[in-house]
Scaffold this active site. Structure first.
Site, short mmCIF file in Angstrom:
data_model
loop_
_atom_site.label_atom_id
_atom_site.label_comp_id
_atom_site.label_asym_id
_atom_site.label_seq_id
_atom_site.Cartn_x
_atom_site.Cartn_y
_atom_site.Cartn_z
N HIS A 188 0.87 -1.41 0.09
CA HIS A 188 -0.16 -0.08 -0.07
C HIS A 188 0.89 1.44 0.06
O HIS A 188 0.53 2.19 -0.86
CB HIS A 188 -0.94 0.13 1.05
CG HIS A 188 -1.91 1.14 1.12
ND1 HIS A 188 -1.48 2.25 1.72
CD2 HIS A 188 -3.15 1.00 0.86
CE1 HIS A 188 -2.58 3.23 1.58
NE2 HIS A 188 -3.65 2.53 1.26
N GLY A 189 1.69 1.28 0.79
CA GLY A 189 2.77 2.64 0.79
C GLY A 189 2.09 3.70 1.29
O GLY A 189 3.15 4.71 1.96
N ASP A 190 1.25 3.84 2.12
CA ASP A 190 0.85 5.11 2.86
C ASP A 190 -0.57 4.65 3.75
O ASP A 190 -1.52 5.40 3.91
CB ASP A 190 0.20 6.27 1.96
CG ASP A 190 0.28 7.38 2.41
OD1 ASP A 190 0.88 7.73 3.34
OD2 ASP A 190 -0.43 8.39 1.92
N VAL A 191 0.04 3.79 4.86
CA VAL A 191 -1.15 3.34 5.62
C VAL A 191 -1.24 4.17 6.89
O VAL A 191 0.02 4.85 7.22
CB VAL A 191 -0.75 1.86 6.36
CG1 VAL A 191 -1.65 1.49 7.44
CG2 VAL A 191 -0.79 0.83 5.18
N ASN A 195 -6.30 7.20 5.54
CA ASN A 195 -6.70 6.57 4.50
C ASN A 195 -7.36 5.07 4.87
O ASN A 195 -7.07 4.13 4.45
CB ASN A 195 -5.28 5.86 3.71
CG ASN A 195 -4.70 7.08 3.08
OD1 ASN A 195 -5.27 7.93 2.97
ND2 ASN A 195 -3.24 7.15 2.84
#
Length: 378
Positions: A188-191, A195
Site C-alpha cells: 500500500h505504501g501510505d497506511v 486512509n
C-alpha cells in the site's frame, strides 16, 4: 519547485486504462479531498444500466465514489496510474468476501478534459476519474474518529480510543494488508488513519492507493518460505514517499520499499489509535526532525502508559529497530514483529488473543460500551 508536465506518452498511457467516458456517471456532492484528488459521490447515468436493469450501484452493493485528479504533472500522472493498476489488481485476485469488503472495488476509469479547458482532446490539463465502489461513501475515516475522541476528552483524559476498540479496528486493517500483500501482491505504501474509512458499525475499509506498488509475487513470505531477495526490483520499489511520521526507518534510509513498511505504519497507527498522537512526530511539525526521531528516538510512551502491557508490547515489537549485521545504515526487518511474516506474527501476539480472525469485520463486536462513535451525520 517547477512541476514537470506529463508528456503525451504519459497521457496516452493513462488513456489505455480507461473503461468508459465521462458521460457514464453523474457527479454528486464532494465527500473528501486529499493531496492528489477530490472525491465525489457519483451515480451511474442511464447509459450504465445493464441489460438486467441493475445499475453499477446495485451490482456492487455499496456506494460509488469518483476520485478526480487533475493531471498537471508527471508525478500526478504516475500516481494516478499506480492507483488504477492497484485497484484493478485487487479486483482481479481478491475473491474472499470478507477481505473484499475491507478493500475498495474498481469499477471504471476515464480521462476527460478539464472543465476549464477548451481543447477537445485530452491534454496535460486533463483530469482522470477513477470510480470505485466502497462501503463508506460519506468519507469518514479513522482520523475523523480520532477527532471525535479528542474533542470529547476532558483535561488529562486519554485522547485516543478504548483499547478494545483500537484492537477491533487494527484487526481489520491487518486483514486488509494481508490480502494486499499475500493475495494481491501489493504494497500500500501510505497506511495511516486518513486512509482508512470507517462507519458507525466500526467496520474498516482501506483506501487511497496512489502510492501502491504492484509486485510480481506476494510481498510477504509464507511461514515456510524465505523473503524474496531485496534487490529483486519486481518485489520492491525504491521510493521515498509517504507521510513522515508513518515512514519506516529503512525507508528513510533509502532501502527498498517492501511489505514491512506497511506493518510498521500499522504499528504507528495502532499507537495513535490508543494515544491520539503518533510516537515520533516533531512537536513543531518538522518532517526532518520527525524522520530523525523515527530512526533514533525511543518510543514516546505516556507516563503512566494508559494501556495494557499486551498493547504496549505488541506495538513495541512491531516498531523494533535493529541494525543489520551487514552495516551500512541498514535495518534488520526480520527482528521486527510482522517484519517478515505479517499477519501470522500478529495472530500469535497476546494483545490479539480472542480475536475471531474469520469473523472480525463481519459480525458486530460483542460489546461497544464506552467506544467512541461517529456522529449520526458521519
Amino acid at each position: 519547485m517547477t512541476r514537470r508536465p506529463p508528456d503525451d506518452a504519459l497521457v496516452a498511457d493513462l488513456k489505455t486504462r480507461t473503461t468508459c467516458d465521462a458521460r457514464a456517471y453523474v457527479v454528486r456532492e464532494r465527500v473528501g479531498e486529499g493531496g492528489l484528488a477530490r472525491v465525489h459521490a457519483c451515480e451511474p447515468s442511464s447509459s450504465t444500466v445493464v441489460d438486467d436493469g441493475s445499475s453499477a450501484h446495485r451490482r456492487f452493493g455499496a456506494p460509488l465514489v469518483m476520485k478526480r485528479a487533475r493531471v498537471d504533472s508527471a508525478r500526478v500522472a504516475s500516481r494516478v496510474a499506480a492507483e488504477i493498476d492497484a485497484l484493478r489488481r485487487i479486483a482481479d485476485v481478491t475473491t474472499d468476501a470478507r477481505r473484499r469488503w475491507m478493500l475498495p472495488t474498481f469499477v471504471d476509469a476515464f480521462v476527460a478534459r478539464d472543465d476549464d479547458d477548451d481543447d477537445d482532446d485530452a491534454s496535460p490539463s486533463s483530469f482522470v476519474a477513477c470510480v470505485v465502489s466502497r462501503r463508506h461513501g460519506d468519507g469518514a475515516t479513522l482520523a475523523s474518529l480520532l477527532d471525535v475522541a479528542r474533542a470529547a476528552a476532558g483535561t488529562g483524559a486519554p485522547l485516543g480510543l478504548p483499547e478494545l476498540q483500537a484492537r477491533h479496528l487494527a484487526s481489520q486493517l491487518a486483514l486488509a494488508l494481508d490480502a494486499l500483500h499475500r493475495v494481491a501482491a501489493i504494497v500500500h505504501g501510505d497506511v495511516k488513519p486518513e486512509n482508512a474509512l470507517v462507519d458507525r458499525a466500526h467496520r474498516i475499509q482501506l483506501c487511497d492507493f496512489d502510492l501502491a506498488t504492484s509486485t510480481s509475487r506476494p510481498a510477504v513470505a509464507d511461514a515456510e518460505d524465505d523473503l524474496a531477495e531485496e534487490n529483486d526490483e519486481d518485489e520492491y520499489l525504491y521510493a521515498f514517499c509517504g507521510t513522515a511520521e508513518y515512514l519506516a526507518p529503512e525507508t528513510i534510509a533509502g532501502a527498498p520499499r517492501s511489505a514491512a513498511r506497511d506493518w510498521w505504519a500499522l504499528a504507528i497507527t495502532m499507537y495513535e489509535l490508543v494515544h491520539g498522537k503518533t510516537p515520533f512526530a516533531s512537536s513543531r511539525g518538522n518532517d526532518e526532525v520527525t524522520m530523525r526521531r523515527v530512526r533514533t528516538a525511543r518510543i514516546d510512551w505516556p507516563d503512566p502508559p494508559g494501556v495494557s502491557d499486551a498493547c504496549r508490547g505488541v506495538i513495541s515489537a512491531m516498531l523494533r529497530r535493529q541494525p543489520s549485521t551487514s552495516g551500512g545504515g541498514e535495518w534488520d526487518v526480520s527482528a521486527r514483529l510482522c517484519g517478515e511474516r505479517g499477519l501470522e506474527d500478529l495472530k500469535r501476539a497476546s494483545f490479539f488473543r480472542g480475536v475471531d480472525w474469520d469473523r472480525v469485520g463481519l459480525d458486530p463486536p460483542a460489546s461497544t460500551k464506552g467506544w467512541v462513535v461517529l456522529p449520526q451525520d458521519g
